[in-house]
Design an enzyme around this catalytic site. Sequence first.
Site: not given
Ligand code: AOF
Ligand code: ZN
Length: 370
Positions: A175, A300, A55, A159, A57
């Site tokens: 096109w 379409g 993730h 388009a 963080e």
């Molecule tokens: C965070 N930071 O960057 C993201 C989050 O188990 P996973 O990795 O597939 O994550 C599942 C859930 O975690 C996703 O549905 C969302 O709620 C959260 N994603 N959370 O703290 C992150 N990508």
């Molecule tokens: Zn997380």
Amino acid sequence: MDAAAHDAVAMRRALLVARRGEGCVEPNPMVGAVVADAAGRLVAEGWHERFGGPHAEVVALERAGVAARGGTLYVTLEPCCHHGKTPPCTEAIRSAGISRVVVAAGDPFPAVNGGGISALRAGGINVETGLLETEALRLTAPFRRLIGTGRPWVTAKWAMSLDGRIATATGESQWISGPESRALVHRLRGRVDAIAVGIGTALADDPLLTARPSGARTALRIVFDSHARLPPAGKLAASARETPVLVVVGPNAPAARRRVLEELGCELWTDNAPQRSEGLQGLLAELGRRRLTNLLVEGGPTLLGSFFDARLVDEAWIFLAPIIIGGAAAPAAVGGRGIPSLQDLHRLAIEEISTLGPDLLVRGLVETRS
Ligand code: AOF
Ligand code: ZN
């Protein structure tokens, strides 16, 4: 710069880097994070790069190392507090020694949903929420659509000429838009989960509906084809074993034609709903069950009209070529029933107007009154 402006700069950066995960993270949300040290200097950033990967963080905190102690973490989505594919971010934040977390928007995922913020507060961390929340909600709108409704986010694309035509009265359509616009469409195709066309378009253009060059993901190609008329020798059916094709047929599609398509590797899905809008909703629910986050509807006019009539379009990309076609019989971009009264109109909340070679792109969110 005062403290609030400094916070906004950091969060804008987090929102910007989050976008780098587009097409790679779905059905997860795009998330970005920035770390400031105890003196307020921005020392690291990270984003969720791919589904199943670390993730945002955790990436940013690892890059910051000891500089994170006593510092601030800016994150576009509420940190998770559950064991998913990776351990909870709330624990990584605590063990990194972060003293303040600024969150743009909550995570609606049932296992989180406020729990991340309370876990951080319970651990003695100062948490502020709602900074650039509108931008963060927009960033994760497709993820929220899927979690909230079980349906993918629907983007309509077409388009057309300045007078709203997608072909001449004799049916010539290649096109309308220029090469720059078409290249952008290929980039869009390369990050969505599914691309839909109607059988009229499949018969008229024999499209392949793949991204060229290929993108982050390979979209499921969907053809709305009530009577299973998709030609077995056409590009879609003939390539079904390499790139999946889903043919949406009606209950009266001839069994023999269904079988031929199945033998070529197409998946058939029968829409038994009496109403077009119910059928579309049923299909979207099925795509949602498969965790498809983004559907691109390429036309379409009949299919686009059905989606607008059913009020299922979330976003539209309209490529406007600086040409005028005219002709009462030249088809317009959006068919279907249309709106009965101007009170029911669909309005585009414009997010972008740009030039692409000779064309204009008008892109925005579809707001529908009903
Ligand atoms: C965070 N930071 O960057 C993201 C989050 O188990 P996973 O990795 O597939 O994550 C599942 C859930 O975690 C996703 O549905 C969302 O709620 C959260 N994603 N959370 O703290 C992150 N990508
Ligand atoms: Zn997380």
